[in-house]
Design a protein around this motif. Structure first.
Motif, short mmCIF file in Angstrom:
data_model
loop_
_atom_site.label_atom_id
_atom_site.label_comp_id
_atom_site.label_asym_id
_atom_site.label_seq_id
_atom_site.Cartn_x
_atom_site.Cartn_y
_atom_site.Cartn_z
N ASP A 20 43.01 39.31 31.83
CA ASP A 20 42.67 38.87 33.18
C ASP A 20 43.92 38.38 33.89
O ASP A 20 44.87 37.91 33.25
N ARG A 21 43.92 38.47 35.18
CA ARG A 21 45.08 38.09 35.98
C ARG A 21 45.48 36.62 35.74
O ARG A 21 46.65 36.31 35.63
N THR A 22 44.49 35.74 35.63
CA THR A 22 44.81 34.32 35.42
C THR A 22 45.50 34.11 34.07
O THR A 22 46.44 33.34 33.97
N ASP A 23 45.03 34.82 33.03
CA ASP A 23 45.67 34.71 31.72
C ASP A 23 47.07 35.31 31.74
O ASP A 23 47.99 34.81 31.10
N LYS A 25 49.09 35.41 34.34
CA LYS A 25 49.96 34.46 35.03
C LYS A 25 50.33 33.29 34.13
O LYS A 25 51.47 32.82 34.15
N LYS A 26 49.38 32.81 33.32
CA LYS A 26 49.69 31.74 32.37
C LYS A 26 50.73 32.21 31.37
O LYS A 26 51.62 31.45 30.98
#
Length: 64
Positions: A20-23, A25-26
């Motif tokens: 996922d995009r959020t993961d 970015k993290k």
């Protein structure tokens, strides 16, 4: 297109899934160091496709 690491171009890679995009970015901020941590955020592919580079089907006509 990012060109900051030209030594990566032309190498073979094995892609095992998506995140996922959020993961993602993290992961840009904090290095994931264990396979278990990576497995918890990877999504398997529903279908496996292989692509091969094909030569162009057209050629320039030098007769003109």
């Amino acid at each position: 297109m990012q060109q900051g690491k030209p030594n990566l171009i032309g190498n073979d890679y094995l892609v095992i899934g998506t995140v996922d995009r959020t993961d993602w970015k993290k992961g840009q901020q904090t290095l994931i160091t264990s396979i278990e941590s990576m497995r918890s955020i990877i999504h398997d592919f529903k279908k496996v496709l292989e692509f091969e580079l094909q030569l162009p089907r057209w050629v320039k006509d030098d007769k003109t």
